[in-house]
Design a protein around this motif. Structure first.
Motif, PDB file in Angstrom:
ATOM      1  N   LEU A   5       9.019  -4.649  -1.964  1.00 58.56           N
ATOM      2  CA  LEU A   5       7.795  -4.143  -1.353  1.00 58.56           C
ATOM      3  C   LEU A   5       7.248  -5.271  -0.485  1.00 58.56           C
ATOM      4  O   LEU A   5       7.221  -6.430  -0.898  1.00 58.56           O
ATOM      5  N   TYR A   6       6.805  -4.934   0.731  1.00 58.54           N
ATOM      6  CA  TYR A   6       6.348  -5.930   1.700  1.00 58.54           C
ATOM      7  C   TYR A   6       4.868  -5.725   1.982  1.00 58.54           C
ATOM      8  O   TYR A   6       4.423  -4.614   2.275  1.00 58.54           O
ATOM      9  N   THR A  17      -0.604  -7.061  -9.411  1.00 58.96           N
ATOM     10  CA  THR A  17      -0.895  -5.633  -9.282  1.00 58.96           C
ATOM     11  C   THR A  17      -1.058  -5.314  -7.802  1.00 58.96           C
ATOM     12  O   THR A  17      -1.828  -5.975  -7.103  1.00 58.96           O
ATOM     13  N   VAL A  18      -0.323  -4.318  -7.351  1.00 57.70           N
ATOM     14  CA  VAL A  18      -0.429  -3.902  -5.945  1.00 57.70           C
ATOM     15  C   VAL A  18      -1.028  -2.500  -5.897  1.00 57.70           C
ATOM     16  O   VAL A  18      -0.782  -1.666  -6.774  1.00 57.70           O
ATOM     17  N   TYR A  74      -3.277   6.199   2.770  1.00 60.46           N
ATOM     18  CA  TYR A  74      -2.275   5.555   3.619  1.00 60.46           C
ATOM     19  C   TYR A  74      -0.844   5.858   3.192  1.00 60.46           C
ATOM     20  O   TYR A  74       0.101   5.468   3.886  1.00 60.46           O
ATOM     21  N   VAL A  75      -0.669   6.518   2.068  1.00 58.56           N
ATOM     22  CA  VAL A  75       0.676   6.859   1.604  1.00 58.56           C
ATOM     23  C   VAL A  75       1.116   8.144   2.297  1.00 58.56           C
ATOM     24  O   VAL A  75       0.429   9.160   2.242  1.00 58.56           O
ATOM     25  N   ILE A 109      -1.418  -2.159   1.956  1.00 58.76           N
ATOM     26  CA  ILE A 109      -1.277  -2.358   0.517  1.00 58.76           C
ATOM     27  C   ILE A 109      -2.278  -3.400   0.032  1.00 58.76           C
ATOM     28  O   ILE A 109      -2.405  -4.477   0.621  1.00 58.76           O
ATOM     29  N   GLY A 110      -2.995  -3.070  -1.050  1.00 59.99           N
ATOM     30  CA  GLY A 110      -3.978  -3.987  -1.607  1.00 59.99           C
ATOM     31  C   GLY A 110      -3.406  -4.856  -2.709  1.00 59.99           C
ATOM     32  O   GLY A 110      -2.351  -4.561  -3.278  1.00 59.99           O
ATOM     33  N   LEU A 111      -4.109  -5.941  -3.018  1.00 61.65           N
ATOM     34  CA  LEU A 111      -3.683  -6.894  -4.049  1.00 61.65           C
ATOM     35  C   LEU A 111      -4.833  -7.188  -4.997  1.00 61.65           C
ATOM     36  O   LEU A 111      -5.989  -7.198  -4.595  1.00 61.65           O
TER      37      LEU A 111
END
Length: 378
Positions: free
Chosen positions: A312-313, A330-331, A337-338, A274-276
């Motif tokens: 969400l982790y 914002t994630v 990857y989903v 997950i990106g930030l």
């Protein structure tokens, strides 16, 4: 080495098991699953300690059990070595005598000496189990099993009674031995770290069936269904309630994804993917609020809350700055990857792509509350 072929159905009071799998002829196959899922029962069926209702069990050309043909090879003739959780050593026998048990009398001393050396048990040959540490007893149990030259090795949570600092060495030793003898081994464990470290192949057991089976890296990266994802420690599991023109939505928000089958009930993504931050692909982004940060050794975990208050982790290297608690962020959930997850039918291998359309999703429908799932981290 010949593969193990298992195709059985088994029933007893309040429990049934149905498994069809071909287990590779070399390396370690790890069986994961919650208590009561059928892992140990499957091991007992393979070993001949219990009989299936129907089906067959064979190792290469040798059939051990076949209901229709009336074949049922007894335990002692199947050449299956079993290492029990409690080691099951003979308390009235020395280390050398335990290791030599089951070996032809003329070869006992030589065989015991060989395995004492291979498993670093030098100086302990004349000791009794009560005089050994947990790690030493574990090595004696493993040596006793391998000394009979089994065609298949079964291990039922072999390291659960060993102190944490010894497990790493014992796991490495087991991997080396299995590689050296070039025979198949099946290991049952609840420990995800252990499964990752020793498993060449992973089988996920849920509710008396083999939900997923394959190479370890494939299974850990794509569970295929919700129940398997829980067993494998996936924590980011988003329920799906609607689909439209490349858009998938749920009470948590919506993502621009195409290729998600209508049978998908959940979306899953590993914490490290997950990106930030700003500047991300809008269609694959969600708004969240940072809740807390946890130190986890080599990584730090950011816990966030989505629109429906679900968590969400996100994992980042230990030295990466993270948002402060209470900050709106914002994630980004990259499409590649989903993973779409069914509730009973595997969807592994389905490809997702970012949507091209900007049409809005239809109104969200209500989905049942999340099932309870594992808190182990992936």
């Amino acid at each position: 080495m010949n593969p193990l072929d298992v195709d059985v159905e088994f029933e007893r009071a309040a429990f049934s098991l149905a498994v069809n799998a071909q287990i590779p002829g070399e390396g370690i196959t790890v069986l994961l699953g919650p208590s009561g899922s059928g892992k140990t029962t499957l091991m007992r069926l393979i070993a001949g300690l219990e009989n299936p209702k129907t089906g067959s069990v064979s190792l290469g050309p040798q059939t051990w059990f076949d209901h229709h043909q009336g074949i049922d090879i007894p335990v002692r003739k199947r050449k299956v070595g079993i290492v029990f959780q409690d080691y099951a050593l003979f308390q009235n026998m020395t280390v050398a005598q335990n290791i030599g048990f089951g070996v032809a009398k003329s070869d006992r001393e030589r065989t015991a000496d060989t395995w004492i050396e291979r498993l670093d048990l030098g100086g302990l040959a004349d000791r009794y189990p009560a005089q050994l540490s947990g790690g030493q007893r574990q090595r004696v149990a493993l040596a006793r099993t391998l000394a009979t030259d089994p065609d298949l090795l079964l291990l039922d949570e072999p390291f659960s009674a060993v102190d944490a600092h010894l497990r790493q060495n014992l796991r490495a030793q087991l991997m080396g031995l299995v590689a050296a003898v070039k025979k198949p081994a099946i290991l049952v464990t609840h420990d995800l770290d252990e499964a990752r470290q020793v498993g060449d192949w992973i089988g996920v057991m849920t509710a008396g069936r083999l939900a997923r089976f394959g190479a370890a890296h494939e299974i850990f990266n794509d569970p295929g269904e919700y129940a398997a994802a829980c067993v494998l420690g996936w924590r980011n599991l988003l329920p799906v309630s609607s689909w439209n023109a490349g858009c998938v939505a749920g009470p948590w928000g919506q993502l621009g994804l195409s290729g998600v089958p209508l049978s998908a009930k959940w979306l899953g993504i590993r914490a490290e993917h997950i990106g930030l931050g700003p500047g991300l692909v809008p269609d694959c982004a969600l708004q969240a609020k940072a809740v807390r940060c946890r130190e986890m050794g080599a990584v730090r975990e950011l816990q966030c809350r989505l629109a429906d208050n679900s968590m969400l982790y996100i994992h980042r290297p230990w030295n990466t700055p993270l948002p402060a608690a209470g900050e709106t962020i914002t994630v980004h959930l990259p499409a590649q990857y989903v993973k779409p997850l069914g509730e009973g039918t595997s969807l592994a291998g389905t490809q997702l792509s970012q949507r091209a359309s900007t049409s809005p999703c239809p109104p969200l429908s209500t989905l049942r509350e999340h099932e309870a799932h594992s808190t182990s981290v992936v």
